[in-house]
Design a protein around this motif. Structure first.
Motif, PDB file in Angstrom:
ATOM      1  N   GLU A  68       0.834  -1.210   0.000  1.00 28.99           N
ATOM      2  CA  GLU A  68       0.000   0.000   0.000  1.00 28.99           C
ATOM      3  C   GLU A  68       0.866   1.257   0.000  1.00 28.99           C
ATOM      4  O   GLU A  68       0.584   2.210  -0.733  1.00 28.99           O
ATOM      5  CB  GLU A  68      -0.962  -0.020   1.198  1.00 28.99           C
ATOM      6  N   ALA A  69       1.947   1.256   0.793  1.00 26.24           N
ATOM      7  CA  ALA A  69       2.837   2.427   0.835  1.00 26.24           C
ATOM      8  C   ALA A  69       3.505   2.663  -0.517  1.00 26.24           C
ATOM      9  O   ALA A  69       3.815   3.794  -0.875  1.00 26.24           O
ATOM     10  CB  ALA A  69       3.904   2.230   1.912  1.00 26.24           C
ATOM     11  N   ALA A  70       3.711   1.568  -1.253  1.00 24.11           N
ATOM     12  CA  ALA A  70       4.362   1.677  -2.567  1.00 24.11           C
ATOM     13  C   ALA A  70       3.347   1.939  -3.677  1.00 24.11           C
ATOM     14  O   ALA A  70       3.722   2.021  -4.856  1.00 24.11           O
ATOM     15  CB  ALA A  70       5.141   0.389  -2.867  1.00 24.11           C
ATOM     16  N   GLY A  71       2.063   2.016  -3.302  1.00 21.03           N
ATOM     17  CA  GLY A  71       1.025   2.269  -4.295  1.00 21.03           C
ATOM     18  C   GLY A  71       0.754   1.070  -5.196  1.00 21.03           C
ATOM     19  O   GLY A  71       0.285   1.228  -6.326  1.00 21.03           O
ATOM     20  N   SER A  94       8.390  -8.691  17.624  1.00 23.05           N
ATOM     21  CA  SER A  94       7.409  -7.912  16.866  1.00 23.05           C
ATOM     22  C   SER A  94       8.115  -7.060  15.798  1.00 23.05           C
ATOM     23  O   SER A  94       7.684  -7.006  14.634  1.00 23.05           O
ATOM     24  CB  SER A  94       6.617  -7.049  17.849  1.00 23.05           C
ATOM     25  N   ALA A  95       9.225  -6.436  16.171  1.00 24.40           N
ATOM     26  CA  ALA A  95       9.991  -5.654  15.194  1.00 24.40           C
ATOM     27  C   ALA A  95      10.476  -6.556  14.062  1.00 24.40           C
ATOM     28  O   ALA A  95      10.447  -6.170  12.883  1.00 24.40           O
ATOM     29  CB  ALA A  95      11.179  -4.978  15.874  1.00 24.40           C
ATOM     30  N   ALA A  96      10.904  -7.776  14.409  1.00 27.32           N
ATOM     31  CA  ALA A  96      11.392  -8.704  13.377  1.00 27.32           C
ATOM     32  C   ALA A  96      10.269  -9.077  12.419  1.00 27.32           C
ATOM     33  O   ALA A  96      10.489  -9.223  11.206  1.00 27.32           O
ATOM     34  CB  ALA A  96      11.975  -9.960  14.033  1.00 27.32           C
ATOM     35  N   ALA A  97       9.054  -9.224  12.951  1.00 25.94           N
ATOM     36  CA  ALA A  97       7.920  -9.584  12.094  1.00 25.94           C
ATOM     37  C   ALA A  97       7.560  -8.430  11.153  1.00 25.94           C
ATOM     38  O   ALA A  97       7.369  -8.622   9.950  1.00 25.94           O
ATOM     39  CB  ALA A  97       6.719  -9.975  12.962  1.00 25.94           C
ATOM     40  N   TRP A  98       7.475  -7.208  11.713  1.00 30.82           N
ATOM     41  CA  TRP A  98       7.142  -6.051  10.856  1.00 30.82           C
ATOM     42  C   TRP A  98       8.233  -5.834   9.804  1.00 30.82           C
ATOM     43  O   TRP A  98       7.954  -5.674   8.615  1.00 30.82           O
ATOM     44  CB  TRP A  98       6.978  -4.775  11.690  1.00 30.82           C
ATOM     45  N   LEU A  99       9.477  -5.841  10.267  1.00 31.29           N
ATOM     46  CA  LEU A  99      10.574  -5.555   9.349  1.00 31.29           C
ATOM     47  C   LEU A  99      10.728  -6.678   8.319  1.00 31.29           C
ATOM     48  O   LEU A  99      10.890  -6.414   7.115  1.00 31.29           O
ATOM     49  CB  LEU A  99      11.871  -5.392  10.149  1.00 31.29           C
ATOM     50  N   GLY A 100      10.651  -7.924   8.784  1.00 31.10           N
ATOM     51  CA  GLY A 100      10.806  -9.062   7.861  1.00 31.10           C
ATOM     52  C   GLY A 100       9.731  -9.058   6.791  1.00 31.10           C
ATOM     53  O   GLY A 100      10.011  -9.252   5.599  1.00 31.10           O
ATOM     54  N   GLY A 101       8.488  -8.830   7.209  1.00 28.02           N
ATOM     55  CA  GLY A 101       7.389  -8.799   6.244  1.00 28.02           C
ATOM     56  C   GLY A 101       7.560  -7.675   5.240  1.00 28.02           C
ATOM     57  O   GLY A 101       7.323  -7.840   4.028  1.00 28.02           O
ATOM     58  N   MET A 102       7.983  -6.526   5.725  1.00 26.93           N
ATOM     59  CA  MET A 102       8.151  -5.377   4.811  1.00 26.93           C
ATOM     60  C   MET A 102       9.344  -5.569   3.879  1.00 26.93           C
ATOM     61  O   MET A 102       9.264  -5.256   2.683  1.00 26.93           O
ATOM     62  CB  MET A 102       8.308  -4.090   5.616  1.00 26.93           C
ATOM     63  N   THR A 111      11.592  -3.640  -5.058  1.00 23.17           N
ATOM     64  CA  THR A 111      12.302  -2.654  -4.218  1.00 23.17           C
ATOM     65  C   THR A 111      11.862  -1.203  -4.473  1.00 23.17           C
ATOM     66  O   THR A 111      12.693  -0.321  -4.744  1.00 23.17           O
ATOM     67  CB  THR A 111      13.846  -2.775  -4.393  1.00 23.17           C
ATOM     68  N   PRO A 112      10.557  -0.931  -4.351  1.00 26.86           N
ATOM     69  CA  PRO A 112      10.103   0.452  -4.518  1.00 26.86           C
ATOM     70  C   PRO A 112      10.532   1.371  -3.373  1.00 26.86           C
ATOM     71  O   PRO A 112      10.671   2.576  -3.585  1.00 26.86           O
ATOM     72  CB  PRO A 112       8.574   0.324  -4.570  1.00 26.86           C
ATOM     73  N   LEU A 113      10.727   0.826  -2.152  1.00 25.37           N
ATOM     74  CA  LEU A 113      11.113   1.675  -1.016  1.00 25.37           C
ATOM     75  C   LEU A 113      12.598   1.507  -0.721  1.00 25.37           C
ATOM     76  O   LEU A 113      13.109   0.372  -0.703  1.00 25.37           O
ATOM     77  CB  LEU A 113      10.315   1.288   0.242  1.00 25.37           C
ATOM     78  N   ASP A 114      13.287   2.624  -0.456  1.00 19.10           N
ATOM     79  CA  ASP A 114      14.684   2.505  -0.020  1.00 19.10           C
ATOM     80  C   ASP A 114      14.704   2.191   1.483  1.00 19.10           C
ATOM     81  O   ASP A 114      13.665   2.162   2.145  1.00 19.10           O
ATOM     82  CB  ASP A 114      15.493   3.759  -0.382  1.00 19.10           C
ATOM     83  N   ARG A 115      15.918   1.978   2.014  1.00 18.26           N
ATOM     84  CA  ARG A 115      16.024   1.536   3.409  1.00 18.26           C
ATOM     85  C   ARG A 115      15.463   2.570   4.382  1.00 18.26           C
ATOM     86  O   ARG A 115      14.840   2.220   5.383  1.00 18.26           O
ATOM     87  CB  ARG A 115      17.490   1.233   3.754  1.00 18.26           C
TER      88      ARG A 115
END
Ligand code: HSE
Length: 299
Positions: A68-71, A94-102, A111-115
């Protein structure tokens, strides 16, 4: 297309660096994300049979949020998780889950989003930047929220320090461990923490590990969290008596993190015994610092 992601466990705060410092550790969750026309999730290891296997799973929510963030239109994703980071223990699961999924979804989307954008998105989803930034960058990471996003930088650590994590057999929700914190603190306590957080970073940079015993103290969160973890002073005292340079609450708890120069095994045994004497079983683990941060392979 399949994306494989490896994300380290992290220990936030390191005592005085509340919501600011994070240390990446050599304990990993491995995730595989594949393009699919619906959401499927399988979980092995920590959280197996407990974490949702639906779109409500945090890794699936993270993948959707990234698209969604990448449109991009999100149709679904097939997720396989091999989890080694214990849940709700203050070790960044929880951070690992959010970061890993993203990270996985970002690779699937080309790779639409940079780091930096990904870090800002993951920190917003997770609520605090400290674990997420350390999991992304590795090492000891300082993170700072600004109107323009999350700034994060990893600093070198002396390789003479070993890290012992004591993981009690009880869980604690971060939200609950934040609810016990007061909305304001005395100025003397704020100054106390600024001095110690600065001393911590300076002594690590100068390889003055002898100063850690003075630096690894906190007045902004640990004293209030004693209501949740009343055994903490006894375990910290045992760790220090066994030679630990410092011993602090890992993130929002209940795990404890000790920095050790010599005999990490003895420190781990002393911590486990003190915890056990308070009626709580737990396991001490000797972990190294992960210096790579999260790793993604796509193909
Ligand atoms: N720094 C947070 C806290 C935990 O101590 O509540 C990790 O984000």
């Amino acid at each position: 297309m399949i994306a494989r992601v490896r994300v380290p466990a992290t220990s936030a705060n390191l005592g005085p660096g509340f919501d600011t410092l994070g240390l990446a550790l050599t304990l990993y969750n491995e995730l595989t994300l594949a393009e699919a026309d619906r959401v499927t999730v399988s979980v092995q290891g920590e959280g197996q049979g407990q974490l949702p296997a639906t779109a409500a799973n945090v890794v699936a929510q993270a993948a959707r949020a990234l698209f969604e963030a990448a449109g991009r239109r999100f149709t679904g994703v097939a997720i396989e998780c091999v989890n080694r980071i214990p849940l709700s223990r203050g070790l960044g699961s929880s951070a690992a889950a959010w970061l890993g999924g993203m990270l996985g979804a970002n690779a699937l989307a080309g790779t639409p989003l940079d780091r930096a954008a990904l870090l800002a998105l993951a920190a917003r989803a997770e609520g605090h930047p400290d674990n997420v930034a350390a999991a992304l960058h590795g090492g000891l990471t300082v993170s700072c929220e600004t109107p323009a996003g999350v700034l994060a930088v990893s600093v070198p650590l002396p390789d003479t320090i070993r890290w012992v994590v004591l993981i009690p057999e009880l869980t604690s929700a971060t939200a609950e461990a934040r609810a016990v914190l007061p909305p304001t603190v005395p100025r003397a306590d704020a100054v106390f923490n600024i001095q110690r957080a600065s001393l911590l970073l300076a002594s690590l940079q100068a390889k003055r590990v002898d100063l850690l015993h003075a630096a690894m103290h906190d007045r902004l969160h640990e004293p209030y969290r004693l209501t949740l973890f009343p055994w903490m002073p006894a375990v910290v005292a045992a760790a220090r008596a066994a030679g630990a340079l410092g011993c602090v609450l890992s993130g929002a708890g209940p795990s404890l993190l000790a920095a050790v120069a010599e005999d990490p095994g003895g420190v781990g045994r002393a911590m486990t015994a003190a915890l056990s004497a308070a009626g709580v079983p737990g396991q001490a683990r000797l972990l190294d610092v992960d210096t790579r941060g999260a790793v993604v392979e796509a193909g």
